[in-house]
Design an enzyme around this catalytic site. Structure first.
Site, short mmCIF file in Angstrom:
data_model
loop_
_atom_site.label_atom_id
_atom_site.label_comp_id
_atom_site.label_asym_id
_atom_site.label_seq_id
_atom_site.Cartn_x
_atom_site.Cartn_y
_atom_site.Cartn_z
N GLU A 1 7.76 -14.44 -11.61
CA GLU A 1 7.04 -13.25 -11.13
C GLU A 1 6.57 -12.33 -12.25
OE1 GLU A 1 8.99 -10.52 -8.40
OE2 GLU A 1 10.90 -10.90 -9.35
N LYS B 1 5.88 -4.13 -4.34
CA LYS B 1 7.33 -3.95 -4.27
C LYS B 1 7.87 -4.18 -2.86
CE LYS B 1 11.34 -2.66 -5.97
NZ LYS B 1 12.04 -3.68 -6.77
N ARG C 1 3.71 -0.32 -4.96
CA ARG C 1 3.52 -0.86 -3.61
C ARG C 1 2.19 -1.62 -3.47
NH1 ARG C 1 6.89 1.72 0.14
NH2 ARG C 1 5.49 1.08 1.82
N HIS D 1 17.61 -36.44 -8.51
CA HIS D 1 16.89 -36.92 -7.33
C HIS D 1 15.40 -36.60 -7.40
CE1 HIS D 1 20.65 -38.05 -5.38
NE2 HIS D 1 21.13 -36.95 -5.94
N TRP E 1 -2.85 -2.74 -1.66
CA TRP E 1 -2.55 -4.16 -1.86
C TRP E 1 -3.33 -4.87 -0.76
CZ3 TRP E 1 -0.46 -8.34 0.76
CH2 TRP E 1 -0.05 -9.41 -0.02
N CYS F 1 0.85 -1.19 0.00
CA CYS F 1 0.00 0.00 0.00
C CYS F 1 0.89 1.25 0.00
CB CYS F 1 -0.95 0.09 1.19
SG CYS F 1 -2.05 -1.31 1.35
N GLU G 1 17.36 -17.36 -8.71
CA GLU G 1 16.98 -15.98 -9.03
C GLU G 1 16.39 -15.90 -10.45
OE1 GLU G 1 16.36 -13.39 -7.61
OE2 GLU G 1 16.59 -11.77 -9.05
N ASN H 1 -1.62 2.14 5.87
CA ASN H 1 -0.76 1.09 5.35
C ASN H 1 -0.29 0.28 6.55
OD1 ASN H 1 1.31 -0.44 4.20
ND2 ASN H 1 2.73 1.29 4.07
N GLY H 2 -0.56 -1.02 6.56
CA GLY H 2 -0.17 -1.87 7.70
C GLY H 2 -1.33 -2.79 8.05
N LYS I 1 12.67 -14.59 -11.28
CA LYS I 1 12.38 -13.50 -12.23
C LYS I 1 11.34 -13.94 -13.24
CE LYS I 1 13.51 -10.77 -10.64
NZ LYS I 1 14.28 -10.63 -9.48
#
Ligand code: M6R
Length: 609
Positions: free
Chosen positions: A489, A604, A27, A505, A74, A2, A482, A100-101, A486
């Site tokens: 996402e 983010k 955000r 395995h 968000w 947010c 990584e 926000n929170g 990438k």
């Protein structure tokens, strides 16, 4: 998660609110809203969807007024909907709140408030704040907010406006960031710096447990008891242009291209030109203190955690220090065994990730020394750690982390070398050679970026895949993780990163002609073994995309596609190898029509646990 933006001054607030929210959209972007005060009345507009939807709505019915607050959401409590969008209001629509929170005890508060006759319109935790402030208001908005936060548990950055106090924005912070920007006869309020860089570079960081009253005449900051606090004004040196796309189609692409310069800035001032000595101004640890460290723990989330994995290899190799890497969310709740001789290094681009912050608190509570490797200057984690090393990458806006990662690797490499030197594990001449290798990295990265078109073509061949595997050994393994992160996402293709040796395995069962397998096959100790893995994939009909070192022509006979990186020392190859995988993910996402800078469901900075 947010974003909050606010304005109070002599101009119309709405254009500032929209512009600010657009910058904060990374955000959270599932709904947005704004509220202003005009003629003693609250005006409010909000809706589900991106800020462009809100803009369309406002174009039909604009809000006026020289004071306003805005929010991009968000969702945590309550699905994205018009009703759940912020701002939220009290029963009489006399005030508006953005938050926000997470208010952890909102359910019990909601039951109590409902029992006292309050009507709730949303299923959010935030709405209880509006009703509590309504109840607590006795002629002074600041006191009402202060009284309200005595009752709530959880995290918040909040901003409140009220028609009863129409020339004030009252804000409060605990656990989520909030920054006040000081302009000429105007004040701004934002969840981060880049959103207000265009208007001012003079800022006040609110700390946890602080409230502020913003009026056209200035800002006053108070503690929870109502005592005024004198605050320092910080000057931000970031260039406002750095928060714009600068001609690129997306922030992600721009930030990929910024990496050579970002690394130059990370190195600048930290390596003495003649002696190649390493020096971190911000690191308050003396050499004696460094020698007392007998164990290193990296803690982080997501991409930053992958940087920590590389850190484990580098600290073991260069400093011969036992090193572990912990997901911050696991570390903080696991009763970790650490003491004053443990160095806990928190890696975070934003400096606001809730779990990483919690891990720092836990480490400090146990008496460990803490260092943050952080990009955002003045962020919470930077301020709550014993020491901070900034990555100097400039604002990273794209949700997919790119330049933050490679600059984190740069700092970690230097730090590992510094510990190696202090502990006399590596000699002066070895260190000089390794530092020279790092100095050459930005030019080599520029070469990697020249290959963009070729990488885009290869992406064009694989963009319809539904699954993919990324394999690597040694320092190639974190890059496999990584690269896979990438891809998933930004393109929503299922991608798994694995240590190449583990393929046999289990994951080998997945391989068939439809499975692209990206294999990190750069020069190094494990190269031959990686070639073996390529053979195994090919024998099962898989399609191999290899990341190899320039000059390795032979690999082109085994792999279906090869992305080359320039030759460097093995410890720096991961940094170079990460970049073609970023470009690969970017172009695949583009071909699939995905929203590259704002992938679905993501935000983010993850400021909730
Ligand atoms: O700001 P931080 O580095 O603490 O963020 C950690 C993760 O949320 C972040 O790296 C995330 O995984 C990125 N979206 C990856 O590209």
């Amino acid at each position: 998660m947010c974003g909050i933006f606010g304005y109070i001054g002599r101009k119309e607030a709405l254009p500032f609110l929209i512009e600010g929210l657009k910058k904060l959209e990374y955000r959270g972007y599932d709904s947005a809203g704004v509220a202003t005060i005009k003629g003693g009345k609250i005006q409010l507009s909000k809706c589900v969807g991106k800020i462009s939807f809100l803009e369309d709505k406002l174009a039909q019915k604009p809000l006026t007024g020289k004071i306003g607050i805005g929010h991009t959401r968000w969702a945590t409590h309550g699905q994205p909907s018009d009703e759940n969008s912020h701002p939220h209001q009290d029963c009489k629509s006399e005030l508006a709140v953005v938050h926000n929170g997470i208010i952890e005890n909102y359910q019990e508060l909601k039951i109590q408030l409902s029992g006292r006759g309050h009507r709730f319109l949303s299923s959010t935790d935030t709405e209880v704040l509006a009703h509590l402030i309504e109840e607590n208001y006795q002629g002074d908005l600041l006191s009402a907010v202060r009284k309200t936060i005595e009752t709530v548990r959880g995290t918040y950055a909040m901003a409140v406006i009220s028609k009863s106090d129409p020339k004030k924005i009252v804000v409060a912070r605990s656990g989520s960031p909030l920054i006040i920007g000081l302009g000429e006869n105007e004040l701004f309020l934002s969840s981060d710096i880049p959103a207000m860089l265009k208007y001012t570079s003079r800022v006040i960081y609110l700390e946890n447990g602080e409230l502020a009253v913003m009026t056209p005449g200035g800002v006053k900051v108070f503690d929870l008891k109502g005592k005024e606090i004198a605050k320092e004004i910080d000057l931000i040196s970031w260039d406002p242009e750095s928060a714009e796309k600068g001609g690129y189609a997306h922030f992600m692409l721009k930030e990929i291209h910024e990496q050579p310069n970002a690394i130059r800035k990370t190195i600048a001032g930290r390596i003495q030109p003649d002696s190649h000595k390493i020096h971190f101004d911000e690191l308050t640890m003396t050499k004696e203190e460094m020698r007392t460290i007998n164990r290193v723990v990296f803690t982080a989330c997501g991409t930053s955690w992958h940087a920590g994995l590389i850190g484990e290899y580098l600290f073991e190799q260069f400093a011969r220090l036992p090193t572990e890497v912990e997901y911050a969310a696991e570390f903080r709740y696991r009763h970790p065994i650490i003491d004053k001789n443990t160095l806990v290094i928190a890696i975070t681009q934003s400096g606001e990730t809730a779990d990483t912050l919690g891990a720092v608190w836990e480490a400090r509570a146990q008496g460990a020394k803490t260092i943050a490797i952080c990009n955002v200057v003045g962020s919470t984690i930077a301020r709550e750690s014993d020491g901070v090393i900034y990555t100097n990458a400039g604002p990273e806006i794209g949700v997919a982390s790119t330049k933050a990662f490679t600059t984190q690797l740069t700092v970690i490499y230097l730090l590992a070398l510094l510990f190696g030197k202090v502990r006399e594990i590596i000699s002066e001449s070895e260190a000089t050679k390794l530092i020279q290798d790092l100095i050459e990295i930005p030019d080599k990265l520029e070469k990697v970026l020249l290959g963009e078109e070729g990488i885009a073509k290869i992406a064009g061949k694989f963009y319809q895949a539904t699954n993919s595997l990324y394999l690597g050994r040694g320092k190639g393994f974190p890059i496999a993780l990584e690269g896979a992160l990438k891809l998933k996402e930004v393109s929503y293709i299922h991608a798994e990163g694995y240590p190449a040796a583990e393929m046999k395995h289990g994951p080998i069962a997945l391989i068939d002609k439809n499975m692209p397998v990206v294999i990190l096959a750069f020069a190094g100790r494990r190269y031959e073994k990686v070639l073996g893995n390529i053979e195994e994939v090919k024998a099962r009909g898989g399609q191999v995309i290899a990341i190899a070192t320039e000059g390795d022509d032979a690999i082109a006979r085994q792999a279906d596609e090869v992305l080359y990186i320039p030759n460097t020392t093995e410890a720096l190859s991961p940094l170079l190898a990460a970049v073609p995988l970023q470009i690969f993910a970017y172009y695949i996402a583009l071909k699939r029509g995905c929203h590259v800078d704002q992938p679905r469901n993501l935000a983010k900075s993850v400021t909730v646990e």
